[in-house]
Structures are given as C-alpha cells and as structure tokens.
Design a protein around this motif. Structure first.
Motif, PDB file in Angstrom:
ATOM      1  N   GLY A   1       0.786  -1.216   0.000  1.00 43.53           N
ATOM      2  CA  GLY A   1       0.000   0.000   0.000  1.00 43.53           C
ATOM      3  C   GLY A   1       0.817   1.264   0.000  1.00 43.53           C
ATOM      4  N   THR A   2       2.025   1.228   0.577  1.00 39.70           N
ATOM      5  CA  THR A   2       2.873   2.414   0.610  1.00 39.70           C
ATOM      6  C   THR A   2       3.258   2.870  -0.792  1.00 39.70           C
ATOM      7  OG1 THR A   2       3.690   1.931   2.824  1.00 39.70           O
ATOM      8  CG2 THR A   2       5.107   3.284   1.467  1.00 39.70           C
ATOM      9  N   ALA A   3       3.176   1.985  -1.771  1.00 42.87           N
ATOM     10  CA  ALA A   3       3.465   2.378  -3.155  1.00 42.87           C
ATOM     11  C   ALA A   3       2.466   3.400  -3.687  1.00 42.87           C
ATOM     12  CB  ALA A   3       3.500   1.157  -4.069  1.00 42.87           C
ATOM     13  N   ASN A   4       1.290   3.544  -3.058  1.00 43.90           N
ATOM     14  CA  ASN A   4       0.394   4.623  -3.440  1.00 43.90           C
ATOM     15  C   ASN A   4       1.052   5.980  -3.234  1.00 43.90           C
ATOM     16  OD1 ASN A   4      -2.531   3.673  -4.080  1.00 43.90           O
ATOM     17  ND2 ASN A   4      -1.966   2.439  -2.284  1.00 43.90           N
ATOM     18  N   VAL A   5       1.835   6.096  -2.174  1.00 43.72           N
ATOM     19  CA  VAL A   5       2.440   7.368  -1.785  1.00 43.72           C
ATOM     20  C   VAL A   5       3.867   7.500  -2.298  1.00 43.72           C
ATOM     21  CG1 VAL A   5       3.101   8.789   0.202  1.00 43.72           C
ATOM     22  CG2 VAL A   5       0.985   7.451   0.275  1.00 43.72           C
ATOM     23  N   ALA A   6       4.647   6.432  -2.200  1.00 40.41           N
ATOM     24  CA  ALA A   6       6.079   6.484  -2.545  1.00 40.41           C
ATOM     25  C   ALA A   6       6.447   5.340  -3.484  1.00 40.41           C
ATOM     26  CB  ALA A   6       6.919   6.437  -1.274  1.00 40.41           C
ATOM     27  N   PRO A   7       5.883   5.315  -4.679  1.00 39.45           N
ATOM     28  CA  PRO A   7       6.151   4.177  -5.573  1.00 39.45           C
ATOM     29  C   PRO A   7       7.599   4.078  -6.020  1.00 39.45           C
ATOM     30  CG  PRO A   7       4.959   5.913  -6.734  1.00 39.45           C
ATOM     31  CD  PRO A   7       4.939   6.277  -5.282  1.00 39.45           C
ATOM     32  N   ARG A   8       8.238   5.217  -6.275  1.00 38.01           N
ATOM     33  CA  ARG A   8       9.627   5.171  -6.760  1.00 38.01           C
ATOM     34  C   ARG A   8      10.569   4.653  -5.681  1.00 38.01           C
ATOM     35  NH1 ARG A   8       9.480  11.083  -9.656  1.00 38.01           N
ATOM     36  NH2 ARG A   8       8.668  11.577  -7.594  1.00 38.01           N
TER      37      ARG A   8
END
Length: 340
Positions: free
Chosen positions: A245-252
C-alpha cells in the motif's frame, strides 16, 4: 482474453479508490490519473479492489467501473504491459467466482482472493480452505492469487504446507503474504519454484524434498511480499514481488529497493529499506484515510474514504506529513523508472 500479460518481478500497488468529497460518487478522473502516475513511477502491476481499494464499500457495478477505468487509463498512456489484479473475495465459492467473472469482463487479468471468514468456526479447517480455494480456481476465468492476510479474516493464517498443497491447482499462480512471515514465504517460494528478479547471489534452484514440485504450464509461481517494511527481506527469502500500500504514496522508493537489490548494491538497498520501513510503519497506523489524505497533502489529490471510515483531522494530517518527510524527500529525489 487472447493473451494474458505475464506477472513479473517488481512492485505492484494495491490502489486506493477515489471518491468525490461532496457526493461520495466514484472520482474516475482521479482513479485514472493515479494509475498512470504509478505506472510511470515503475510499478509493474496494479491491484484494484483489494483491501486498500475499499472493495467492501463498493457495489459490484462500482467495482467493475474502477477496474475498467484503470485498464483504460493504462492503455491510453501506453502501459498495456501493466496487468491488473482484481480483488475477488467473497464468503462463498460461488460469490468469488462471480466477482472473478465481473473482473474479467472489466479488463482484469488475475484475481486476488481471501479465505472466507464470516463463519470462522466452520471454514477455518485446512480441508475447508483447500476446498474453497480449489473451488474458486476451478470456476474462475482468471488465474487466482491466494491472499494470506490474517488481520482481516478473523485470524485465519494458512501455513506453508497448506498453501503449497492448494497451489498445486494449475489455476493458482501465486500468494500474497500479508502475514509478513518470511519463513513461510521462503518455504513456499522454494517448493513452488517462484520467479525472482535478478539477484546479486547465485540462485539455488534445489527443490524442496518435503513437497511436490508445481507445473508452470499455466504461469510460473509468484510469491508476493505484502508489506513494504520487509521488501528487502522478501527478496532475500526468494520472493518474487511485492504488493504494498505504501506504493500509493512512494512508488519510486519502493521500486528503488528492487533496483538496488538487482544491481548488487546491498548496502544502499539496506539503508533505503530502513527509510521505507519507517514510512510504512507510519502509514500502517492511519491506513486508508491517512493514505488518501497524505496523497492530498503531497500531490494535490486523494480526498477521503467512504463512510464509515473516518477522516483525519487537520492536526493529524500535519503530524503525518512531518513523520513522512524523510521518505518523501527520497521519493522526490528519484526519477520515474518506467521504460514506457
């Protein structure tokens, strides 16, 4: 579907679903915008209508709309190689199969399925779970990924022997380990010959003597880490990919941990993993409302969850921004990693 997009190693994002703040209707332009942003950042797959997507708050028609709009947006932006995995969890075999059919019609290529749990006392046995997943796999038009997430299914936590046994079915092609049990992931990945990204170490392909091997005629097996705070540990354990889920905010940032691992830059990967784990720990305490409101704060879109999930107040959002400054500084320093 004539040709399915293969799942590949990398980061998959279980997207949040966006609503108009005043009408509570689906905000399809933002749904489309977010999917394209993730693909440009280097995310290799999208999970729609999973736990982060508030699927339990949406009608079947709304679920299809989210999947369809996500697929259309990715295609229009040139990301046809980014597959959609759709949540298809219901309390019955029949219901899950119906959701899988809906997902297929809307453009998904795989489905992610939780164990049933409402009648916990009756469905928690190994035989019941085996029958449920193989029944769904028999009826689903799409390949099935097992979703092992004890926190949302009354504590049902499938062990490695059961997952390996269920996964012998040819239409079951992976497991998402949101149980965060890396030992379990290691055993399953080894037994089922899970795909892996490029590794800085020679790969040990010795099969497990304790389990039957699995045919890969349908699709090579994929072992997904389910939480960003053990991304590097997932890779060391022989995992294939992450759905986080953190990839929603910090995908790179999530993608960069994979890149550093594959480039053999283990010290750098370890340092970045610590920053990612800190950020993930912050977001894990505020879940969907916090994820949406921090997207609004940092990127100008996001909004609020559908009731009964509660909004964060302004003070809580400011505190959240402060705690995420380190991770977001890294995120903003990185380029997009997509090859498109």
């Amino acid at each position: 579907m004539s040709q399915r997009t293969p799942l590949r190693p990398g980061v998959y994002c279980p997207t949040v679903t966006f609503f108009h703040p005043d009408t509570d209707e689906l905000d399809t332009p933002t749904i489309r915008k977010h999917a394209v942003r993730l693909a440009r950042a280097g995310v290799v797959g999208i999970v729609a209508m999973g736990s982060n997507g508030e699927a339990v708050h949406l009608s079947r028609a709304e679920r299809q709309t989210v999947i369809r709009e996500t697929r259309a947006a990715l295609d229009a932006a040139g990301f046809r190689n980014v597959p959609i995995i759709a949540g298809a969890s219901d309390q019955s075999v029949r219901g899950s199969v119906e959701l899988a059919r809906d997902a297929a019609e809307a453009g998904a290529e795989y489905v992610l399925v939780l164990p049933p749990s409402y009648y916990r006392y009756a469905v928690g046995s190994e035989e019941s779970l085996y029958d449920f997943f193989t029944g769904v796999a028999e009826g689903s038009p799409l390949p099935v990924i097992i979703y092992n997430y004890p926190g949302v299914v009354a504590g049902i936590d499938m062990d490695s022997d059961l997952i390996i046994r269920i996964s012998q079915h040819p239409n079951i092609v992976g497991t998402k380990f949101t149980c965060a049990n890396t030992g379990k992931l290691t055993r399953v990945a080894r037994a089922l010959k899970a795909i892996t990204p490029p590794s800085p170490f020679p790969l040990d392909q010795t099969p497990s003597p304790n389990h039957p091997t699995k045919s890969t005629a349908n699709h090579p097996y994929v072992a997904f880490g389910g939480i960003a705070d053990f991304t590097l540990q997932c890779l060391i354990s022989g995992g294939s990919a992450t759905i986080v889920g953190t990839a929603n905010v910090a995908p790179r940032t999530c993608v960069q941990v994979f890149n550093l691992w594959s480039e053999g830059k283990l010290a750098e990967a370890y340092r970045l993993q610590k920053i990612l784990a800190d950020g993930d720990g912050v977001l894990s305490k505020v879940l969907i409302p916090g994820t949406k409101q921090i997207l609004q704060a940092f990127f100008g879109y996001g909004g609020y969850p559908r009731p009964p999930l509660r909004r964060l107040d302004d003070a809580a959002v400011r505190e959240l921004q402060d705690k995420l400054q380190e991770m977001m500084a890294v995120e903003n320093s990185l380029p997009d990693f997509s090859a498109s």
